[in-house]
Design an enzyme around this catalytic site. Structure first.
Site, PDB file in Angstrom:
ATOM      1  N   LYS A   5       0.836  -1.213   0.000  1.00  0.00           N
ATOM      2  CA  LYS A   5       0.000   0.000   0.000  1.00  0.00           C
ATOM      3  C   LYS A   5       0.861   1.250   0.000  1.00  0.00           C
ATOM      4  O   LYS A   5       0.655   2.154  -0.800  1.00  0.00           O
ATOM      5  CB  LYS A   5      -0.895   0.018   1.255  1.00  0.00           C
ATOM      6  CG  LYS A   5      -1.543   1.361   1.528  1.00  0.00           C
ATOM      7  CD  LYS A   5      -2.373   1.342   2.786  1.00  0.00           C
ATOM      8  CE  LYS A   5      -1.671   1.709   4.044  1.00  0.00           C
ATOM      9  NZ  LYS A   5      -1.437   3.141   4.299  1.00  0.00           N
ATOM     10  N   ASN A   6       1.848   1.275   0.891  1.00  0.00           N
ATOM     11  CA  ASN A   6       2.633   2.507   1.047  1.00  0.00           C
ATOM     12  C   ASN A   6       3.549   2.772  -0.145  1.00  0.00           C
ATOM     13  O   ASN A   6       4.008   3.899  -0.318  1.00  0.00           O
ATOM     14  CB  ASN A   6       3.443   2.461   2.348  1.00  0.00           C
ATOM     15  CG  ASN A   6       2.556   2.665   3.567  1.00  0.00           C
ATOM     16  OD1 ASN A   6       1.361   2.935   3.436  1.00  0.00           O
ATOM     17  ND2 ASN A   6       3.118   2.526   4.748  1.00  0.00           N
ATOM     18  N   CYS A  26      -4.879   8.565  10.030  1.00  0.00           N
ATOM     19  CA  CYS A  26      -5.036   7.869  11.305  1.00  0.00           C
ATOM     20  C   CYS A  26      -5.009   8.838  12.478  1.00  0.00           C
ATOM     21  O   CYS A  26      -4.311   9.848  12.445  1.00  0.00           O
ATOM     22  CB  CYS A  26      -3.869   6.915  11.497  1.00  0.00           C
ATOM     23  SG  CYS A  26      -3.925   5.539  10.391  1.00  0.00           S
ATOM     24  N   ARG A  66       0.444  15.066  13.517  1.00  0.00           N
ATOM     25  CA  ARG A  66       1.219  14.662  12.337  1.00  0.00           C
ATOM     26  C   ARG A  66       1.359  15.856  11.402  1.00  0.00           C
ATOM     27  O   ARG A  66       0.649  15.980  10.418  1.00  0.00           O
ATOM     28  CB  ARG A  66       0.529  13.481  11.639  1.00  0.00           C
ATOM     29  CG  ARG A  66       0.470  12.255  12.486  1.00  0.00           C
ATOM     30  CD  ARG A  66      -0.190  11.101  11.786  1.00  0.00           C
ATOM     31  NE  ARG A  66       0.660  10.485  10.794  1.00  0.00           N
ATOM     32  CZ  ARG A  66       0.320   9.408  10.103  1.00  0.00           C
ATOM     33  NH1 ARG A  66      -0.850   8.850  10.290  1.00  0.00           N
ATOM     34  NH2 ARG A  66       1.137   8.904   9.210  1.00  0.00           N
ATOM     35  N   ASP A  75       4.895   0.692  12.093  1.00  0.00           N
ATOM     36  CA  ASP A  75       3.644   0.070  11.649  1.00  0.00           C
ATOM     37  C   ASP A  75       3.479  -1.362  12.173  1.00  0.00           C
ATOM     38  O   ASP A  75       2.410  -1.960  12.013  1.00  0.00           O
ATOM     39  CB  ASP A  75       3.549   0.084  10.119  1.00  0.00           C
ATOM     40  CG  ASP A  75       3.278   1.485   9.584  1.00  0.00           C
ATOM     41  OD1 ASP A  75       2.894   2.362  10.383  1.00  0.00           O
ATOM     42  OD2 ASP A  75       3.445   1.710   8.372  1.00  0.00           O
ATOM     43  N   ARG A 102      -8.322  -0.224   5.497  1.00  0.00           N
ATOM     44  CA  ARG A 102      -7.467   0.784   4.854  1.00  0.00           C
ATOM     45  C   ARG A 102      -6.115   0.190   4.499  1.00  0.00           C
ATOM     46  O   ARG A 102      -5.460   0.663   3.576  1.00  0.00           O
ATOM     47  CB  ARG A 102      -7.233   1.972   5.800  1.00  0.00           C
ATOM     48  CG  ARG A 102      -8.400   2.896   5.922  1.00  0.00           C
ATOM     49  CD  ARG A 102      -8.032   4.108   6.747  1.00  0.00           C
ATOM     50  NE  ARG A 102      -6.888   4.806   6.164  1.00  0.00           N
ATOM     51  CZ  ARG A 102      -6.156   5.704   6.806  1.00  0.00           C
ATOM     52  NH1 ARG A 102      -6.417   6.009   8.027  1.00  0.00           N
ATOM     53  NH2 ARG A 102      -5.151   6.291   6.197  1.00  0.00           N
TER      54      ARG A 102
HETATM   55  C1  UD1 Z   1       4.569   6.822   6.324  1.00  0.00           C
HETATM   56  C2  UD1 Z   1       3.688   5.616   6.165  1.00  0.00           C
HETATM   57  C3  UD1 Z   1       3.184   5.141   7.524  1.00  0.00           C
HETATM   58  C4  UD1 Z   1       4.354   4.940   8.475  1.00  0.00           C
HETATM   59  C5  UD1 Z   1       5.260   6.157   8.506  1.00  0.00           C
HETATM   60  C6  UD1 Z   1       6.518   5.954   9.317  1.00  0.00           C
HETATM   61  C7  UD1 Z   1       2.678   5.944   3.998  1.00  0.00           C
HETATM   62  C8  UD1 Z   1       1.444   6.253   3.224  1.00  0.00           C
HETATM   63  N1  UD1 Z   1       2.556   5.947   5.327  1.00  0.00           N
HETATM   64  O1  UD1 Z   1       3.764   7.859   6.865  1.00  0.00           O
HETATM   65  O2  UD1 Z   1       2.479   3.915   7.344  1.00  0.00           O
HETATM   66  O3  UD1 Z   1       3.859   4.693   9.762  1.00  0.00           O
HETATM   67  O4  UD1 Z   1       5.658   6.513   7.168  1.00  0.00           O
HETATM   68  O5  UD1 Z   1       7.230   4.859   8.846  1.00  0.00           O
HETATM   69  O6  UD1 Z   1       3.715   5.667   3.444  1.00  0.00           O
HETATM   70  N2  UD1 Z   1       6.727  14.574  10.679  1.00  0.00           N
HETATM   71  C9  UD1 Z   1       6.875  15.903  10.988  1.00  0.00           C
HETATM   72  N3  UD1 Z   1       6.783  16.813   9.973  1.00  0.00           N
HETATM   73  C10 UD1 Z   1       6.568  16.431   8.681  1.00  0.00           C
HETATM   74  C11 UD1 Z   1       6.412  15.069   8.375  1.00  0.00           C
HETATM   75  C12 UD1 Z   1       6.495  14.147   9.403  1.00  0.00           C
HETATM   76  O7  UD1 Z   1       7.093  16.267  12.135  1.00  0.00           O
HETATM   77  O8  UD1 Z   1       6.500  17.308   7.812  1.00  0.00           O
HETATM   78  C13 UD1 Z   1       6.776  13.577  11.766  1.00  0.00           C
HETATM   79  C14 UD1 Z   1       5.418  12.888  11.923  1.00  0.00           C
HETATM   80  O9  UD1 Z   1       4.570  13.631  12.735  1.00  0.00           O
HETATM   81  C15 UD1 Z   1       5.831  11.594  12.543  1.00  0.00           C
HETATM   82  C16 UD1 Z   1       7.185  11.289  11.905  1.00  0.00           C
HETATM   83  O10 UD1 Z   1       7.659  12.540  11.408  1.00  0.00           O
HETATM   84  O11 UD1 Z   1       6.006  11.738  13.915  1.00  0.00           O
HETATM   85  C17 UD1 Z   1       7.126  10.270  10.785  1.00  0.00           C
HETATM   86  O12 UD1 Z   1       6.317  10.736   9.736  1.00  0.00           O
HETATM   87  P1  UD1 Z   1       6.553  10.329   8.220  1.00  0.00           P
HETATM   88  O13 UD1 Z   1       7.828   9.530   8.100  1.00  0.00           O
HETATM   89  O14 UD1 Z   1       6.408  11.532   7.386  1.00  0.00           O
HETATM   90  O15 UD1 Z   1       5.340   9.349   7.987  1.00  0.00           O
HETATM   91  P2  UD1 Z   1       4.258   9.373   6.833  1.00  0.00           P
HETATM   92  O16 UD1 Z   1       4.912   9.637   5.532  1.00  0.00           O
HETATM   93  O17 UD1 Z   1       3.115  10.187   7.254  1.00  0.00           O
END
Ligand code: UD1
Length: 417
Positions: free
Chosen positions: A22-23, A116, A121, A304, A396
């Protein structure tokens, strides 16, 4: 809202095929916005988040044809550069449309994303990266509005190796002619898969899977065909469920290299693991040994799988610690696991589990995708009947999960309501 009813206590046994990731599929489908030429993406799992992504692409102006696990994406006239709130609120990954649309059209407006319910986030890393590429960013009535007369290549050091920010910036950089470098990039296999797709569209990319990704893009990218990698999180969840039920399974197509850390932990817990290019086999005989984990960006233990791991460790022969370092408040499942008999104490970003001999069935509720997965693992291991509500969260992220589990001998049914 559908429910799962599980009559647990049966070991999972047998062989199933691992689904597409999915990701990985989400950003790859969204990368089709970078071109007007047709794109074909294969091995796309049938999931709610994929449906949301395809609706988002259609809303923005693409034509989407889905045939089993293949998705063809064609262009119609122009593309819109404003994403709708009702889709973005359902899925955080919708924010990935920013990179392609901003790089192509010099402007984009997206509502701040939902997804979620796992703590705060933000998307500040995405926005800061686009600013470094020359975009003006403002927040207007809950929307992020970005514009740039011309986005330019840049050196972008990320404060944290965010998966989404790396993907978003990588897609934008693929349309910029200069050389962009993303420092402290996320190294997840899903990013490497996106890089393979972008490369077949015409971008030059080096270093995916390492901390530094260098991109030399092109003003016009071509259409491409791609088969998505196997879902390491689905595979990890089934392996943990097998360990919790003391079963023996083989997951065809699962990639051991993508799950090295998890397989090591499962072995430390006493499971026998057989890894080959054909897939991953696991068998477990007794209660697991307690094993501590700390979630970390790839190649560390994936956040995850933290929730399913908590379900497993709640059955271990002793105490173990779980530390969540990626997301705040990702312990909503702890209270639900306690209903099945787990003994847990939550303290900030740590959970201490004191393993019990067995779980007993209960009424529980999924609060996000992976919390739902933890309840599946626990319900499959529990004696008696477990009823999981709000399974739309599980849908999802896990394709036809009850069918796959039934193939492994589980007694699980979906009740429509
Ligand atoms: C992706 C995955 C999700 C997984 C996560 C971490 C997808 C669709 N989802 O989510 O399943 O759990 O990676 O492996 O691929 N953060 C910030 N600022 C930002 C972006 C992120 O502070 O601009 C923080 C987030 O709040 C969180 C951490 O960084 O605490 C990780 O987020 P991120 O790696 O961006 O995860 P996603 O891409 O949302």
């Amino acid at each position: 809202m559908d429910k799962f009813i599980i009559r647990g206590g049966k070991p999972l046994r047998g062989t199933i095929a691992t689904g597409g990731s999915k990701n990985a599929a989400l950003p790859i489908l969204i990368a089709s916005l970078l071109t007007d030429e047709p794109c074909v993406v294969r091995r796309v799992p049938r999931l709610r988040d994929i449906v949301t992504t395809l609706r988002l692409l259609e809303f923005l102006g693409k034509r989407v044809v889905q045939d089993n696990a293949s998705v063809r994406i064609y262009s119609r006239k122009g593309l819109k550069t404003q994403a709708p709130y009702d889709l973005v609120k359902q899925m955080r990954a919708s924010v990935l449309v920013v990179g392609p649309l901003l790089a192509r059209f010099g402007g984009v407006r997206v509502p701040l994303p939902g997804g979620c319910a796992i703590g705060l986030r933000p998307i500040d890393l995405h926005l800061k990266g686009f600013e470094q590429m020359g975009a003006k960013v403002s927040l207007e009535r809950g929307d992020a509005v970005m514009s740039a007369r011309r986005l330019h290549a840049a050196r972008i050091p990320l404060r944290f190796a965010s998966v989404g920010a790396t993907e978003n910036l990588l897609m934008a950089a693929s349309l910029l002619e200069g050389g962009t470098t993303i420092e402290n990039a996320a190294r997840e296999p899903e990013i490497a898969d996106l890089a393979v797709f972008l490369r077949s569209m015409g971008a030059q990319i080096e270093g995916e899977g390492t901390r530094r990704i260098c991109v030399r893009g092109r003003r016009v990218l071509r259409g491409a065909e791609h088969e998505v990698i196997a879902d390491r999180i689905e595979a990890g969840t089934f392996l943990i469920a097998c360990a919790a039920t003391r079963g023996s399974v083989f997951l065809k197509g699962a990639r051991p290299g993508h799950l090295r850390n998890v397989l090591k932990k499962l072995q430390e817990a006493g499971c026998k693991v057989q890894a080959s290019s054909a897939g991953i086999g696991l068998s477990a005989a007794g209660r697991p040994d307690p094993v501590d984990i700390t979630t970390q960006p790839y190649p560390g233990f994936p956040t995850d799988l933290q929730a399913p791991w908590m379900a497993l460790m709640s059955l271990a022969k002793g105490q173990s610690m779980i530390r969540e370092r990626i997301f705040e408040k990702r312990f909503l499942h702890a209270g639900e696991l306690a209903r099945l008999g787990a003994r847990l104490s939550v303290d900030g970003d740590m959970v201490c589990t004191d393993g019990v001999g067995k779980f007993s069935g209960a009424l529980v509720m999924a609060s996000d995708i992976r919390a739902g997965a933890a309840l599946l693992v626990a319900g499959l291991a529990a004696g008696g009947k477990t009823e999981i509500s709000r399974v739309y969260h599980i849908d999802r992220g896990y394709e036809a999960v009850e069918k796959k589990l039934r193939r492994l001998g589980a007694d699980i049914i979906r009740v429509k309501s």
